[in-house]
Design an enzyme around this catalytic site. Structure first.
Site, PDB file in Angstrom:
ATOM      1  N   GLU A  17      18.570  -3.813  37.254  1.00 33.89           N
ATOM      2  CA  GLU A  17      17.677  -4.683  36.461  1.00 33.89           C
ATOM      3  C   GLU A  17      18.120  -6.138  36.529  1.00 33.89           C
ATOM      4  O   GLU A  17      17.292  -7.046  36.558  1.00 33.89           O
ATOM      5  CB  GLU A  17      17.616  -4.218  35.002  1.00 33.89           C
ATOM      6  CG  GLU A  17      17.090  -2.808  34.790  1.00 33.89           C
ATOM      7  CD  GLU A  17      15.749  -2.558  35.448  1.00 33.89           C
ATOM      8  OE1 GLU A  17      14.935  -3.483  35.543  1.00 33.89           O
ATOM      9  OE2 GLU A  17      15.532  -1.413  35.891  1.00 33.89           O
ATOM     10  N   HIS A  41      16.660  -7.812  39.537  1.00 34.69           N
ATOM     11  CA  HIS A  41      15.296  -8.311  39.309  1.00 34.69           C
ATOM     12  C   HIS A  41      15.334  -9.590  38.469  1.00 34.69           C
ATOM     13  O   HIS A  41      14.671 -10.574  38.779  1.00 34.69           O
ATOM     14  CB  HIS A  41      14.476  -7.282  38.526  1.00 34.69           C
ATOM     15  CG  HIS A  41      14.156  -6.034  39.270  1.00 34.69           C
ATOM     16  ND1 HIS A  41      13.606  -6.023  40.530  1.00 34.69           N
ATOM     17  CD2 HIS A  41      14.289  -4.722  38.921  1.00 34.69           C
ATOM     18  CE1 HIS A  41      13.414  -4.769  40.919  1.00 34.69           C
ATOM     19  NE2 HIS A  41      13.833  -3.959  39.971  1.00 34.69           N
ATOM     20  N   ASP A  97       9.136  -0.463  41.819  1.00 36.68           N
ATOM     21  CA  ASP A  97       9.443  -1.523  42.785  1.00 36.68           C
ATOM     22  C   ASP A  97       8.694  -1.335  44.105  1.00 36.68           C
ATOM     23  O   ASP A  97       8.179  -2.287  44.674  1.00 36.68           O
ATOM     24  CB  ASP A  97      10.948  -1.563  43.054  1.00 36.68           C
ATOM     25  CG  ASP A  97      11.726  -1.839  41.782  1.00 36.68           C
ATOM     26  OD1 ASP A  97      11.135  -2.418  40.849  1.00 36.68           O
ATOM     27  OD2 ASP A  97      12.909  -1.471  41.714  1.00 36.68           O
TER      28      ASP A  97
HETATM   29 ZN    ZN Z   1      13.552  -1.954  39.885  1.00 36.03          ZN
END
Ligand code: ZN
Length: 278
Positions: A59, A62, A149
């Site tokens: 995370e 991202h 994703d």
């Molecule tokens: Zn992800």
């Protein structure tokens, strides 16, 4: 039923844990209990905690990619089914969405490589577990089930040569078929050892999240505004008209009403300009 609790901040991003996660870890320890006894329980809880540590790093991949493009990151929350990095919005620029979406799996591939390298020097079962977890996280998230994703990567690549809406429509259709397949596999896994029954709730989430994304993008298109909507809702999906609240970074929340067919708005949403008290 459960609240999320803020553990600490990383680069100013609040890291939260959903209240059900500790319960999930204890349950995993009791049910899986590798090796048996108290030590087996503790070992299982430790391994699962490490796995969620890898989810957190995913995370952060991202989040920091989004930060790089100046997109605010509200928080990262860890749930029993995975992590969520709450970005203020997803950029419509395909390159940016591509980079932000791929940054998470890329972190796990890098970690798997790092642990594999260490494994050659000092082999150990714990390193083997960490390699497997990171490869699993990277590959699972690359499945093109929007809004996972893989689905975002697919939309970004499709949007190179198509309108953003067309690209979303195709990615959402692919995602729904993936969700149906995943749901069937999860359902069968209850009766036979095929995969994890956890796929069932994940597939339901993907199916409805994909639908919500398509409506959001269609609404944005109709509203014709440069800024993306950060969120919206429509209370009754079965009715022919919706009442939504549009939140943007640049202005106060506004109420819009519109009609829609097949989840896509057919009328231009009209904002009455009313500001909502939050
Ligand atoms: Zn992800």
């Amino acid at each position: 039923m459960f609240k999320s609790y803020r553990l600490f901040d990383i680069h100013g991003i609040p890291i939260k844990v959903h209240g059900s996660l500790p319960l999930f870890l204890i349950l995993a320890g009791l049910l899986i209990n590798l090796g048996g006894g108290v030590s087996g329980f503790l070992l299982t809880v430790l391994l699962w905690t490490l796995a969620f540590g890898c989810v957190l790093l995913h995370e952060l991949g991202h989040a920091l990619a989004a930060r790089h493009y100046g997109i605010p990151v509200r928080e990262i929350t860890l749930y029993p089914i995975g992590g969520v990095a709450a970005l203020a919005y997803m950029p419509k620029n395909w390159r940016r969405e591509f980079v932000i979406a791929i940054a998470g799996p890329a972190v796990n591939f890098a970690l798997a490589g790092l642990f594999a390298l260490t494994y050659f020097l000092v082999p150990g079962a714990l390193l083997g577990w960490l390699i497997a977890i990171n490869l699993g996280l990277a590959l699972f998230n690359l499945i093109p089930g929007f809004p996972m994703d893989g689905g975002r990567i697919l939309r970004a690549l499709l949007a190179r040569r198509r309108s953003y809406f067309r690209a979303t429509k195709i990615a959402v259709d692919v995602g729904r078929n993936v969700a149906i397949g995943m749901g069937a596999l999860g359902f069968l896994s209850i009766f036979m050892p095929l995969a994890s029954p956890m796929l069932l709730p994940i597939s339901i989430f993907i199916y409805f999240a994909a639908k919500a994304e398509l409506t959001r993008v269609a609404l944005e298109e109709r509203l014709g505004h440069a800024d993306p909507l950060t969120s919206f809702f429509f209370p009754d999906a079965g009715s022919p008209s919706g009442r939504g609240t549009a939140y943007r970074e640049s202005e106060a929340p506004r109420v819009f009403t519109w009609t829609f067919r097949n989840e896509v708005p057919t009328s231009t949403p009209r904002g009455d300009g009313r500001i909502i008290d939050l």
